[in-house]
Design a protein around this motif. Structure first.
Motif, mmCIF file in Angstrom:
data_model
loop_
_atom_site.group_PDB
_atom_site.id
_atom_site.type_symbol
_atom_site.label_atom_id
_atom_site.label_comp_id
_atom_site.label_asym_id
_atom_site.label_seq_id
_atom_site.Cartn_x
_atom_site.Cartn_y
_atom_site.Cartn_z
ATOM 1 N N THR A 184 0.843 -1.190 0.000
ATOM 2 C CA THR A 184 0.000 0.000 0.000
ATOM 3 C C THR A 184 0.877 1.238 0.000
ATOM 4 O O THR A 184 2.100 1.154 0.160
ATOM 5 N N ALA A 185 0.253 2.375 -0.175
ATOM 6 C CA ALA A 185 1.019 3.621 -0.277
ATOM 7 C C ALA A 185 1.504 4.061 1.103
ATOM 8 O O ALA A 185 0.758 4.651 1.880
ATOM 9 N N ALA A 186 2.784 3.789 1.408
ATOM 10 C CA ALA A 186 3.459 4.276 2.624
ATOM 11 C C ALA A 186 2.599 4.123 3.867
ATOM 12 O O ALA A 186 2.182 5.085 4.499
ATOM 13 N N TYR B 284 -2.500 -5.021 -3.079
ATOM 14 C CA TYR B 284 -3.266 -4.750 -1.858
ATOM 15 C C TYR B 284 -4.758 -4.922 -2.075
ATOM 16 O O TYR B 284 -5.526 -4.985 -1.129
ATOM 17 N N ARG B 285 -5.209 -5.018 -3.335
ATOM 18 C CA ARG B 285 -6.610 -5.321 -3.625
ATOM 19 C C ARG B 285 -6.664 -6.229 -4.838
ATOM 20 O O ARG B 285 -5.904 -6.054 -5.795
ATOM 21 N N VAL B 286 -7.574 -7.222 -4.801
ATOM 22 C CA VAL B 286 -7.622 -8.274 -5.822
ATOM 23 C C VAL B 286 -9.078 -8.591 -6.108
ATOM 24 O O VAL B 286 -9.949 -8.500 -5.224
ATOM 25 N N TYR C 274 -14.973 -4.507 -0.821
ATOM 26 C CA TYR C 274 -15.383 -3.117 -0.931
ATOM 27 C C TYR C 274 -15.285 -2.708 -2.395
ATOM 28 O O TYR C 274 -14.229 -2.842 -3.021
ATOM 29 N N GLY C 275 -16.429 -2.263 -2.956
ATOM 30 C CA GLY C 275 -16.431 -1.797 -4.340
ATOM 31 C C GLY C 275 -16.061 -2.858 -5.343
ATOM 32 O O GLY C 275 -15.437 -2.575 -6.375
ATOM 33 N N GLY C 276 -16.451 -4.098 -5.098
ATOM 34 C CA GLY C 276 -16.149 -5.170 -6.043
ATOM 35 C C GLY C 276 -14.747 -5.720 -5.933
ATOM 36 O O GLY C 276 -14.387 -6.622 -6.686
ATOM 37 N N GLY D 113 -8.341 -4.589 7.468
ATOM 38 C CA GLY D 113 -7.619 -3.438 7.992
ATOM 39 C C GLY D 113 -6.817 -2.672 6.971
ATOM 40 O O GLY D 113 -6.155 -1.693 7.316
ATOM 41 N N THR D 114 -6.843 -3.082 5.681
ATOM 42 C CA THR D 114 -6.018 -2.405 4.669
ATOM 43 C C THR D 114 -6.849 -1.603 3.683
ATOM 44 O O THR D 114 -6.307 -1.106 2.700
ATOM 45 N N VAL D 115 -8.155 -1.486 3.920
ATOM 46 C CA VAL D 115 -8.980 -0.680 3.020
ATOM 47 C C VAL D 115 -8.654 0.784 3.260
ATOM 48 O O VAL D 115 -8.782 1.290 4.384
ATOM 49 N N GLN D 116 -8.223 1.474 2.188
ATOM 50 C CA GLN D 116 -7.846 2.880 2.325
ATOM 51 C C GLN D 116 -9.080 3.763 2.211
ATOM 52 O O GLN D 116 -9.940 3.534 1.372
ATOM 53 N N SER D 117 -9.150 4.768 3.072
ATOM 54 C CA SER D 117 -10.295 5.677 3.045
ATOM 55 C C SER D 117 -10.205 6.602 1.837
ATOM 56 O O SER D 117 -9.112 6.928 1.394
#
Length: 703
Positions: free
Chosen positions: A622-624, A656-658, A691-693, A699-703
Motif C-alpha cells: 500500500t502507499a506508505a 493490496y486489492r484483488v 469493498y467496491g467489487g 484493515g487495509t482498506v484505504q479511506s
C-alpha cells in the motif's frame, strides 16, 4: 341348536349396492382435528384435485376476528411470504394471514373393502369408496418466505460483487449424449426424481365447493341410494358362498402387487440371505466396493464356510493391500457407458483397473497422473478414486482401508494367485497405455512374495539408495535457501523494514538447516513474504520481522500475552497492529485489578509475541502505510484451509486489492483441484473484506 335358539334373528335388513358415485366418492379424514370440531361451518375458498394421483388441496378461511388470533403474527407471516409490495401473485392479498391450505395424502391404495353406508327405511345402501384421504395443514408458505429471504440476500450480495462478476469467465464443457440403454432407461424410470416429475405433470382440476346444507349437496346425497331398490332384486349381491368368501378374503397375491417396490439398489439382509452364496457376495461387493474379508464373513453369517466364500469372492473382486475391491466389469457391465462422458464400459474398466493396480504398488495415488495416463475426464477418474480411496490435502488420494496383513499371512495361496492376476493386468496396462518401463515400479519376483509385500531390510536398503541419490540435490537446495535467507527476494513496490540479525542467529539457522535439509512446506508460498521461514524457525530463532522475547515461555507475563495472541488470531486470522492493540486493551479492561498483564506491554513485545506464536507479517504494497498499519496473519491454524489461506496471503503480498476471480484461479492452480464456492467463501471471510467489487486484507482498506 341350543345356541341358535338362544340367539334368535331379531330383524332382517335388505342390503343394496349403489354405484352412481362409485368412481367419485372420497372419504376425507382430518387426523389433527378432533371430531367435535368440524370444518362444516368454515368458509371453503377453493378446492382442486389431481384424479390420477388422488391428491386434493383445500383452502379454508381463518377467522381473523377471533380473540385467539394474533394479528401481529399474521401480518408478519404475510410480510415474510409476499414482501412489502402486494400484487396478483401474492398469497395473502389482505396483507394478513387469513387462510390456510390443507393437502391430502393417501391412507391406503386398496379401497376395495371399504364403502359408505346409508340406512334409510329399513334398507342399507352401500357405495364403494374410490379413495380414503387424510388432510393436514400445508406449510408451503414457509418455503415461499425462505425463497423471498434468499432473493433479498442475493440482491444485496449482487450489489457488492457486480463489478467483479462482469470479468468472471466460466468454462463450458460440451458433451454429446449417447443412445440410452434399456437398463439405464429402467433405472431412470424407477428413480424418485422421475416419479416426482411425472406427478408434477398432471394438471390440477379446479372444483366448486358446496356446503353441507346446500341444495346441491342434498341432491348429490340422493345418489348414495340405490335407484329402484324396492321390489327389484339386486343381482350384484347374488353370489355363491365360495365367491362371497373370496370377496371377503382375496388372495395374498393381489396385496403383494400393491406393495411399494423398493429401489433397485436396496436389499434387506433378510432378502439377501435367501439368495445363493455367489449372488450374496456379488451384491455386497457391488454396493460396498471395498471390504476386508473379515467384514464380509460377518455379513454373510457364522454358518457360511470360509472356503466357499474365498472361492466366490475371487470371481467378483481383486485383492488390493489385503482387502477385496470389486472388479471393474461388475460395476461397468458390457454395453453400458459413463454417465459423465459417454465413454464405453471397456475403456472405463481399463482406467479403473489402472487405479486399482496403482494402489497395489503404493498407498497413495495422484489424480492428475491417473487422468494423464488414462485420458479420461476428471469426473470419471474421481468416481474411480472415490470407490476405493479418500483425498488428503497436499498428498493425493490414500487407499480407504488399512493394510490387512493378517489376511496375507493366513491365505498365502490366495495372495499368490492374485499376484499372478495382477502381473497379467500390469502387462496389459503397459501395452495399452504405452507406459515406459523405466518409470514403472519394478515387478516383484514371483518367488519373493506377493505384490506390495517388501521385507524390512529391503525397505531400509531402498531408503538408503534413494538418500544417496538425492544427497547432492539436497546440498544444492540447502545452499540456494541459505542465499535466499541472506538476500530475500523483494517484489516491486514492497517495502521491508530492515532490522539487525545477529550472527549467532545465523549460525543456529545453518545448524538447523544441516540437521533437517528437507522442507515440507508448499513451494512458492514463502518466496514473496517478508518472513519466508518454516513455522518452527519463526517461533524459535530471529526472523526478518523482529526478535522474539528472550525467555518468552519463562515469565507469567509472556505466557499470558502469548495465550491472548494465540486465541485472538485463531478467531481473526488477520489483524493490523492497531486493531490488535485495540483488542488487547479491551482484554485488559476485562481482567481483574492486579493481573500480571498490567505490568506494561510495549509495542515491540506485542509484535515479538505475535511472531513467536506462529504468525507472520504481510507486507501489503500500500502507499506508505504507517507503523500502526502493520498486518499480521496466522500462518498455520491446523485446519483444512491452511494452504488456501497461505496462497491468499501470498497474493496480497503483491497486490493490496484483488478481484475474486483472480483469487479463485490462483487457489485452483496452487491446490491442484477445483475448490467449491463454500471453500473460497470461507477463506475470504477469514482474511478479507469486500469493498467496491474488490477484496482487501482486513484493515487495509484505504479511506
Amino acid at each position: 341348536m341350543a345356541n341358535e335358539e338362544d340367539d334368535p334373528v331379531v330383524q332382517e335388513i335388505d342390503v343394496y349396492l349403489a354405484k352412481s358415485l362409485a368412481e367419485k366418492l372420497y372419504l376425507f379424514q382430518y387426523p389433527v382435528r378432533p371430531a367435535s370440531m368440524t370444518y362444516d361451518d368454515i368458509p371453503h375458498l377453493s378446492a382442486k384435485i389431481k384424479p390420477k394421483q388422488q391428491k386434493v388441496e383445500l383452502e379454508m378461511a381463518i377467522d381473523t376476528l377471533n380473540p385467539n388470533y394474533c394479528r401481529s403474527k399474521g401480518e408478519q407471516i404475510a410480510l415474510n411470504v409476499d414482501g412489502a409490495c402486494a400484487d396478483e401473485t401474492s398469497t395473502y392479498s389482505s396483507k394478513l394471514m387469513d387462510k390456510q391450505t390443507f393437502c391430502s395424502s393417501q391412507t391406503t391404495s386398496n379401497t376395495s373393502r371399504y364403502a359408505a353406508a346409508l340406512y334409510r327405511q329399513g334398507e342399507l345402501h352401500l357405495t364403494p369408496l374410490h379413495g380414503i384421504l387424510q388432510l393436514r395443514p400445508s406449510f408451503s408458505y414457509l418455503d415461499k418466505a425462505d425463497a423471498k429471504h434468499r432473493e433479498r440476500e442475493a440482491a444485496n450480495e449482487g450489489d457488492s460483487s457486480q463489478d467483479e462478476a462482469e470479468d468472471d469467465v466460466k468454462q463450458i464443457t460440451v458433451r454429446f449424449s449417447r443412445p440410452e440403454s434399456e437398463q439405464a432407461r429402467q433405472r431412470r424410470v424407477q428413480s424418485y426424481e422421475f416419479l416426482q416429475k411425472k406427478h408434477a405433470e398432471e394438471p390440477w382440476v379446479h372444483l366448486h365447493y358446496y356446503g353441507l346444507r346446500d341444495s346441491r349437496s342434498e341432491h348429490e346425497r340422493q345418489y348414495l341410494l340405490c335407484p329402484g331398490s324396492s321390489g327389484v332384486e339386486n343381482t350384484e349381491l347374488v353370489k355363491s358362498p365360495s365367491e362371497y368368501l373370496m370377496m371377503l378374503m382375496p388372495p395374498s397375491q393381489e396385496e403383494e402387487k400393491d406393495k411399494p417396490v423398493a429401489p433397485s439398489n436396496v436389499l434387506s439382509m433378510a432378502q439377501l440371505r435367501t439368495l445363493p452364496l455367489a449372488d450374496q457376495i456379488k451384491i455386497l461387493m457391488k454396493n460396498v466396493k471395498v471390504m476386508p474379508f473379515a467384514n464380509l464373513m460377518s455379513l454373510l453369517g457364522p454358518s457360511i464356510d470360509s472356503v466357499a466364500v474365498l472361492r466366490g469372492i475371487q470371481k467378483v473382486a481383486m485383492l488390493v493391500q489385503g482387502n477385496w475391491v470389486v472388479k471393474s466389469d461388475i460395476l461397468y457391465p458390457k454395453d453400458s457407458s459413463s454417465p459423465h462422458s459417454g465413454v464405453p464400459a471397456e475403456v472405463l474398466c481399463r482406467g479403473r483397473d489402472f487405479v486399482m493396480w496403482k494402489f497395489t504398488q503404493s498407498r497413495w495415488v495422484v489424480r492428475k497422473e491417473v487422468a494423464t495416463v488414462t485420458k479420461l475426464c476428471a469426473e470419471d477418474v474421481k468416481d474411480f478414486l472415490e470407490h476405493m480411496a479418500v483425498v488428503r490435502i497436499n498428498k493425493g488420494w490414500e487407499f480407504i482401508l488399512p493394510y490387512d496383513g493378517e489376511f496375507i499371512k493366513k491365505h498365502p495361496d490366495v495372495v499368490q494367485r492374485q499376484h499372478m492376476l495382477w502381473t497379467g493386468i500390469q502387462a496389459k496396462l503397459e501395452k495399452v497405455y504405452n507406459l515406459v518401463k523405466e518409470t514403472m515400479p519394478k515387478k516383484p519376483d514371483a518367488q519373493s512374495g506377493p505384490a506390495g509385500l517388501v521385507c524390512g531390510d529391503q525397505r531400509i536398503q531402498v531408503a538408503k539408495t534413494k538418500a544417496q541419490q538425492n544427497h547432492a540435490l539436497l546440498e544444492r537446495e540447502l545452499q540456494r535457501r541459505k542465499e535466499q535467507l541472506r538476500v530475500p527476494a523483494v517484489p516491486p513496490g514492497v517495502r521491508i523494514k530492515e532490522e539487525p540479525v545477529s550472527e549467532e542467529g545465523e549460525e543456529d539457522e545453518e545448524q538447523e538447516a544441516e540437521e533437517e535439509p528437507m522442507d515440507t512446506s508448499p513451494s512458492g508460498l514463502h518466496s514473496k513474504l517478508a518472513n519466508g521461514l518454516p513455522l518452527g524457525r519463526a517461533a524459535g530463532t530471529d526472523s526478518f520481522n523482529g526478535h522474539p522475547p528472550q525467555g518468552c515461555a519463562s515469565t507469567p507475563v509472556a505466557r499470558e500475552l502469548k495465550a491472548f495472541v494465540e486465541a485472538t488470531f485463531q478467531r481473526q486470522f488477520v489483524l493490523t497492529l492497531s486493531e490488535l492493540k485495540r483488542l488487547f486493551n479491551l482484554h485488559l479492561a476485562s481482567l481483574p485489578p492486579g493481573h500480571t498483564l498490567f505490568s506494561g506491554i510495549s509495542d515491540r513485545m506485542l509484535q515479538d509475541t505475535v511472531l513467536a506464536a506462529g504468525c507472520k507479517q504481510i507486507l501489503v504494497p500500500t502507499a506508505a502505510s504507517p507503523d500502526e498499519q502493520k498486518v499480521f496473519a496466522l500462518w498455520e491454524s491446523g485446519d483444512m484451509s491452511d494452504q488456501h489461506r497461505q496462497v491468499l496471503l501470498e497474493i496480497f503480498s503483491k497486490n493490496y486489492r484483488v478481484r475474486r476471480n483472480m483469487i479463485q484461479s490462483r487457489l485452483t492452480q496452487e491446490c491442484g483441484e477445483d475448490l467449491s464456492k463454500q471453500e473460497v467463501d470461507k477463506v475470504l471471510k477469514d482474511c478479507c473484506v469486500s469493498y467496491g467489487g474488490m477484496w482487501y486484507l482486513k484493515g487495509t482498506v484505504q479511506s
